[in-house]
Each structure stands twice: as structure tokens, then as C-alpha cells.
Design a protein around this motif. Structure first.
Motif, PDB file in Angstrom:
ATOM      1  N   GLY A  45       0.820  -1.216   0.000  1.00  0.00           N
ATOM      2  CA  GLY A  45       0.000   0.000   0.000  1.00  0.00           C
ATOM      3  C   GLY A  45       0.849   1.258   0.000  1.00  0.00           C
ATOM      4  O   GLY A  45       0.540   2.234  -0.690  1.00  0.00           O
ATOM      5  N   GLY A  46       1.936   1.256   0.775  1.00  0.00           N
ATOM      6  CA  GLY A  46       2.830   2.412   0.802  1.00  0.00           C
ATOM      7  C   GLY A  46       3.526   2.625  -0.527  1.00  0.00           C
ATOM      8  O   GLY A  46       3.691   3.757  -0.985  1.00  0.00           O
ATOM      9  N   PHE A  47       3.917   1.547  -1.171  1.00  0.00           N
ATOM     10  CA  PHE A  47       4.578   1.653  -2.470  1.00  0.00           C
ATOM     11  C   PHE A  47       3.630   2.223  -3.517  1.00  0.00           C
ATOM     12  O   PHE A  47       3.984   3.136  -4.261  1.00  0.00           O
ATOM     13  CB  PHE A  47       5.097   0.277  -2.906  1.00  0.00           C
ATOM     14  CG  PHE A  47       5.755   0.288  -4.246  1.00  0.00           C
ATOM     15  CD1 PHE A  47       7.016   0.831  -4.417  1.00  0.00           C
ATOM     16  CD2 PHE A  47       5.104  -0.247  -5.350  1.00  0.00           C
ATOM     17  CE1 PHE A  47       7.627   0.846  -5.658  1.00  0.00           C
ATOM     18  CE2 PHE A  47       5.702  -0.241  -6.593  1.00  0.00           C
ATOM     19  CZ  PHE A  47       6.971   0.306  -6.748  1.00  0.00           C
ATOM     20  N   ILE A  48       2.416   1.683  -3.563  1.00  0.00           N
ATOM     21  CA  ILE A  48       1.432   2.187  -4.532  1.00  0.00           C
ATOM     22  C   ILE A  48       1.067   3.636  -4.217  1.00  0.00           C
ATOM     23  O   ILE A  48       0.972   4.470  -5.119  1.00  0.00           O
ATOM     24  CB  ILE A  48       0.187   1.279  -4.558  1.00  0.00           C
ATOM     25  CG1 ILE A  48       0.562  -0.089  -5.125  1.00  0.00           C
ATOM     26  CG2 ILE A  48      -0.942   1.909  -5.378  1.00  0.00           C
ATOM     27  CD1 ILE A  48      -0.522  -1.135  -5.000  1.00  0.00           C
ATOM     28  N   GLY A  49       0.879   3.939  -2.935  1.00  0.00           N
ATOM     29  CA  GLY A  49       0.582   5.318  -2.546  1.00  0.00           C
ATOM     30  C   GLY A  49       1.702   6.269  -2.908  1.00  0.00           C
ATOM     31  O   GLY A  49       1.457   7.405  -3.325  1.00  0.00           O
ATOM     32  N   ASN A  50       2.938   5.815  -2.769  1.00  0.00           N
ATOM     33  CA  ASN A  50       4.081   6.630  -3.140  1.00  0.00           C
ATOM     34  C   ASN A  50       4.108   6.888  -4.638  1.00  0.00           C
ATOM     35  O   ASN A  50       4.433   7.989  -5.083  1.00  0.00           O
ATOM     36  CB  ASN A  50       5.375   5.953  -2.692  1.00  0.00           C
ATOM     37  CG  ASN A  50       6.585   6.839  -2.884  1.00  0.00           C
ATOM     38  OD1 ASN A  50       6.482   8.049  -2.875  1.00  0.00           O
ATOM     39  ND2 ASN A  50       7.736   6.226  -3.029  1.00  0.00           N
TER      40      ASN A  50
END
Length: 91
Positions: A45-50
Motif C-alpha cells: 500500500g505504501g509503495f502504490i501510494g508513493n
């Protein structure tokens, strides 16, 4: 360093529990698997959000928490699909 690791583990546990509560059906997981689900989902989720926002993936914010839960739901869904496929092949 140790506080950061403990923080990620606790965050992963909370996110994993929320994802399991949202996802319909029965998930046969213990606390360790739920924590790993939450941690992996948080990273996804953090990677996609980034990628979408351009913000730091490790920064704590409400959108990051929502992304972590969505990532954990995605991982939970994929694990469920792999488990069903494996079960149907052997049955």
C-alpha cells in the motif's frame, strides 16, 4: 532501530486484523500470519501510494493507513485465491 521494528510489527498486526475483519469469508490465520499480512500489505500500500502521490512511503498519515489496509486486503485476496486453487487441484 528496535522501536521502529516493534512499531512496524504492531502496525502490521492492527492493519492485518482490520483487513481480516473487512474481508468476507473465513481466513484460517494465526496472529503471526495476520501480522505478516499487515506488514506486507503496508509495504504494498505504501509503495502504490508513493507512486500515486509522490510522498514518502514510510511517512505516517491517514492516507498511508488506508493504503496499508487496502494493500493488506489485496494480499489477503491473493492468498485466498492461491489457497483455493491449490485445494481444488488436490481434491
Amino acid at each position: 532501530m528496535l522501536v521502529t521494528i516493534i512499531g512496524w510489527v504492531l502496525f502490521g498486526l492492527v492493519v492485518g486484523l482490520i483487513a481480516r475483519a473487512i474481508m468476507p469469508g473465513k481466513q484460517g490465520m494465526g496472529l503471526i500470519a495476520t501480522t505478516l499480512l499487515g506488514v506486507v500489505g503496508s509495504f504494498i500500500g505504501g509503495f502504490i501510494g508513493n507512486l500515486v502521490t509522490g510522498r514518502d512511503a514510510l511517512a505516517m498519515n491517514p492516507a498511508g493507513f488506508i493504503g496499508a489496509v487496502l494493500g493488506a486486503l489485496l494480499v489477503l485476496f491473493l492468498v485466498g485465491m492461491v489457497g483455493r486453487r491449490t485445494y481444488h487441484r488436490t481434491a
